[in-house]
Design a protein around this motif. Structure first.
Motif, PDB file in Angstrom:
ATOM      1  N   ASP A 176     -23.577 -37.771   7.402  1.00 45.02           N
ATOM      2  CA  ASP A 176     -22.836 -36.750   6.655  1.00 45.02           C
ATOM      3  C   ASP A 176     -23.724 -35.718   5.970  1.00 45.02           C
ATOM      4  O   ASP A 176     -23.279 -34.615   5.672  1.00 45.02           O
ATOM      5  N   ARG A 177     -24.988 -36.020   5.742  1.00 46.41           N
ATOM      6  CA  ARG A 177     -25.906 -35.044   5.131  1.00 46.41           C
ATOM      7  C   ARG A 177     -26.548 -34.122   6.162  1.00 46.41           C
ATOM      8  O   ARG A 177     -27.233 -33.166   5.804  1.00 46.41           O
ATOM      9  N   SER A 178     -26.351 -34.413   7.422  1.00 39.69           N
ATOM     10  CA  SER A 178     -26.994 -33.645   8.506  1.00 39.69           C
ATOM     11  C   SER A 178     -26.162 -32.399   8.816  1.00 39.69           C
ATOM     12  O   SER A 178     -25.588 -32.253   9.889  1.00 39.69           O
ATOM     13  N   ARG A 179     -26.137 -31.485   7.864  1.00 41.90           N
ATOM     14  CA  ARG A 179     -25.286 -30.291   7.980  1.00 41.90           C
ATOM     15  C   ARG A 179     -25.647 -29.423   9.185  1.00 41.90           C
ATOM     16  O   ARG A 179     -24.766 -28.867   9.835  1.00 41.90           O
ATOM     17  N   ALA A 180     -26.928 -29.298   9.484  1.00 39.97           N
ATOM     18  CA  ALA A 180     -27.331 -28.481  10.633  1.00 39.97           C
ATOM     19  C   ALA A 180     -26.801 -29.095  11.927  1.00 39.97           C
ATOM     20  O   ALA A 180     -26.337 -28.377  12.815  1.00 39.97           O
ATOM     21  N   ASN A 181     -26.867 -30.426  12.041  1.00 39.39           N
ATOM     22  CA  ASN A 181     -26.338 -31.091  13.232  1.00 39.39           C
ATOM     23  C   ASN A 181     -24.836 -30.867  13.355  1.00 39.39           C
ATOM     24  O   ASN A 181     -24.327 -30.508  14.420  1.00 39.39           O
ATOM     25  N   ILE A 182     -24.125 -31.082  12.253  1.00 34.28           N
ATOM     26  CA  ILE A 182     -22.661 -30.914  12.257  1.00 34.28           C
ATOM     27  C   ILE A 182     -22.307 -29.482  12.635  1.00 34.28           C
ATOM     28  O   ILE A 182     -21.398 -29.244  13.429  1.00 34.28           O
TER      29      ILE A 182
END
Length: 154
Positions: free
Chosen positions: A118-124
């Motif tokens: 959930d912290r992987s904003r770039a991936n999302i």
């Protein structure tokens, strides 16, 4: 585009491991967790995936700059271990690898699924940009929830 995407060969396994570990260092920092499975995956597992034809690599000349796995499970293709060398990120390689795994694993597949923290904003953001939508979240620890996304096969 300075890279070519191909099916990984056995001799690529060591470099895939190197790129994978380098790419996951930022994830380890983000989650303050150096025990991520991608950082300690044994060579044997990578070789198994390569032998099964599940791994695609992006190459610039002879250098592997990214990789992804497409693992068929029933009528789904599970997209796993999407990695891009840290010095090559932001050039569209990740999106190209996603498109390639979707083209490579289409026959009889109903949808493509993947997950990230959930912290992987770039991936999302990348996954949403190429058409994946969130299906659900799963709390797996005090400081981590996994975000699951899916995209129908065309």
């Amino acid at each position: 585009m300075d890279w070519v995407i191909t099916i990984a060969a056995e001799q690529d396994a060591g470099e895939i491991m190197t790129v994978q570990r380098a790419a996951y260092v930022s994830e380890a920092r983000l989650y303050d967790n150096t025990r991520l499975s991608a950082l300690s995956e044994p060579m044997e597992k990578i070789l198994e995936s390569v032998a099964a034809g599940e791994v695609l690599v992006a190459k610039m000349g002879s250098r592997i700059v990214g990789a992804v796995r497409g693992v068929r499970k029933a009528d789904e293709c599970h997209v796993e271990r999407l990695v891009v060398a840290p010095d090559m990120q932001g050039r569209g390689i990740g999106a190209a690898l996603l498109r390639a795994v979707e083209e490579h694993g289409v026959k009889g597949v109903r949808r493509f699924v993947l997950h990230t923290g959930d912290r992987s904003r770039a991936n999302i953001s990348l996954y949403r940009k190429v058409g994946y939508t969130e299906t659900h979240r799963e709390v797996v620890g005090e400081t981590l929830s996994l975000v699951y996304l899916a995209k129908p096969a065309e």
